[in-house]
Design an enzyme around this catalytic site. Structure first.
Site: not given
Ligand SMILES: CC(C)(COP(=O)(O)OP(=O)(O)OC[C@H]1O[C@@H](n2cnc3c(N)ncnc32)[C@H](O)[C@@H]1OP(=O)(O)O)[C@@H](O)C(=O)NCCC(=O)NCCS
Length: 413
Positions: A302-304, A312, A337
């Site tokens: 959910p958060v991701h 993002y 956090h």
């Molecule tokens: C930062 C974060 C969002 C990065 O996510 P990621 O999946 O590693 O990111 P990616 O670079 O692989 O890309 C993800 C998406 O962005 C898209 N994307 C990448 N570059 C892009 C660009 N230039 N323009 C548009 N979309 C883009 C990808 O196609 C992908 O799309 P999809 O989800 O539809 O497949 C992730 O690490 C995160 O959620 N971190 C925080 C987690 C957190 O704090 N959780 C708390 C839990 S208590």
């Protein structure tokens, strides 16, 4: 011996790897997982009985209630949660006005920004100023407000995107104010942070499934009875601290695993089943993470999903680089956090913040130097050792600032 293959009638022997060697490609460890569960239940049952015989019932209902309330006639955290309805109504009212065209997009945005800022500041001020709120009650109320903040942010974005695509005009024609209110409250209680105009719904409520999840929630709560970490933290020199850390690591990790199962599987599925909410992807196989990045993509879906959709990707679309956008997401996550820990404890130490920000260099290190099982072991180690470091820091600082002179708390610790 030495005969050509065509002459051999039955080929019993062939070139193949042993199942447990990683080159075999064998991946089905279901039986081993069941063995782990049986061993865990057996060893916990023994520990549970031993603790029961030695200490009696540790989960004292009065003590549990006193974690939430100082005075049984004053319920400040519950009142704070009830007040949060005001912010839901402000969002609903703003959206209705925007859909009808009674206020401009700019005015709507300003009201949203004000509403969202107050959602974060108001509970913080109340928790910091009101001595009758306990740390657990405060953490609960702030958790509710943080979830509401993320939900209303998503509500704002999705409605704006739809208005931009002129869909909301059709929606506003078909939905009455009552419908909007009901749908909003469905979203508020649904186990998702991302708003949609049509949530996927399951066909019916399966009573058996619901009862199994309820049973798991109750069962997991009793498991806490068998886990009793020891915190005696006076005279903290480094060798003592390391010994405490290692002693804390295993029970802390067990509590975290029980929390994960209880929250992300049992209770979220319970709520989803009750609301016939169809999307049950609350977590993916984070336990197979070979990189830190994979872990954060898969442990809290959910958060991701909220981070990807509302933070993002919008940053990427505005031309920010990938590293900058990732750092910004982790910075925001680190802020929340810290907010959820420091405010209820009334103690600003930045341990949670630094722990979250440390994920970025750690992710780089693991991806650069470790592969496969080594990467997976590094992720597990960071969970088993990393979390208790932060917990130990907070417990130590809380003890030093609040409890050192209180003999009852010293004795309890
Ligand atoms: C930062 C974060 C969002 C990065 O996510 P990621 O999946 O590693 O990111 P990616 O670079 O692989 O890309 C993800 C998406 O962005 C898209 N994307 C990448 N570059 C892009 C660009 N230039 N323009 C548009 N979309 C883009 C990808 O196609 C992908 O799309 P999809 O989800 O539809 O497949 C992730 O690490 C995160 O959620 N971190 C925080 C987690 C957190 O704090 N959780 C708390 C839990 S208590």
């Amino acid at each position: 011996f030495g005969q050509p293959c065509s002459i051999q009638k039955n080929l019993y022997l062939q070139l193949q790897e042993s199942m447990l060697s990683s080159a075999s490609g064998f991946k089905n460890y279901r039986g081993i997982l069941n063995w782990c569960v049986v061993m865990l239940v057996l060893s916990n049952a023994r520990l549970f009985l031993e603790n029961l015989l030695r200490y009696g019932i540790l989960v004292d209902p009065i003590q549990v209630v006193s974690l939430f309330l100082k005075d049984p006639y004053s319920w400040p955290a519950a009142c704070l949660v009830i007040v949060s309805n005001v912010f839901i109504f402000v969002a609903l009212y703003t959206e209705r006005k925007l859909a009808m065209g009674s206020i401009s997009e700019k005015v709507g945005l300003l009201i949203y920004i004000f509403n969202l800022t107050v959602i974060l500041c108001f509970p913080m001020v109340v928790v910091l100023k009101l001595p009758s709120i306990t740390p657990v009650g405060g953490a609960f109320a702030l958790g509710v407000y943080t979830i509401l903040f993320l939900k209303l942010y998503s509500y704002k974005d999705v409605n704006r995107w739809c208005r931009e695509r002129t869909q909301v005009k059709a929606l506003s024609n078909t939905m009455t104010s009552d419908d909007r209110r009901t749908y909003m409250y469905y979203f508020v209680f649904a186990p998702t942070l991302c708003y949609e105009l049509n949530f996927p719904r399951s066909e019916s409520i399966r009573m058996g499934f619901l009862l199994r999840r309820l049973f798991e929630m109750v069962g997991n709560c009793t498991l806490f009875n068998s886990v009793k970490p020891v915190f005696i933290l006076q005279e903290m020199d480094y060798s003592r601290m390391t010994e405490r850390l290692l002693r804390l690591a295993v029970p802390n990790h067990l509590i975290w695993l029980i929390f994960f199962y209880c929250f992300f599987h049992s209770s979220m599925n319970f709520v989803a089943e009750l609301l016939r909410f169809g999307d049950r992807e609350f977590y993916r196989d984070w336990w197979n993470s070979e990189t830190i990045t994979y872990f954060w993509q898969n442990w809290n879906i959910p958060v991701h999903k909220w981070c990807l959709r509302h933070f993002y990707k919008p940053l990427l679309r505005r031309g920010a680089g990938k590293l900058l956008s990732q750092s910004a997401v982790f910075f925001a996550s680190a802020f929340f956090h810290e907010y959820l820990v420091s405010v209820p404890l009334r103690m600003f130490r930045l341990w949670a913040f630094m722990g979250m920000m440390a994920q970025l260099p750690l992710a780089w290190f693991v991806a650069r130097f470790l592969r496969g099982n080594y990467g997976n072991a590094a992720v597990w180690l960071s969970l088993i050792i990393g979390q208790p470091i932060a917990v130990l820091m907070y417990v130590h600082d809380y003890y030093v600032t609040h409890c050192q002179d209180d003999p009852t708390i010293t004795e309890a610790l």
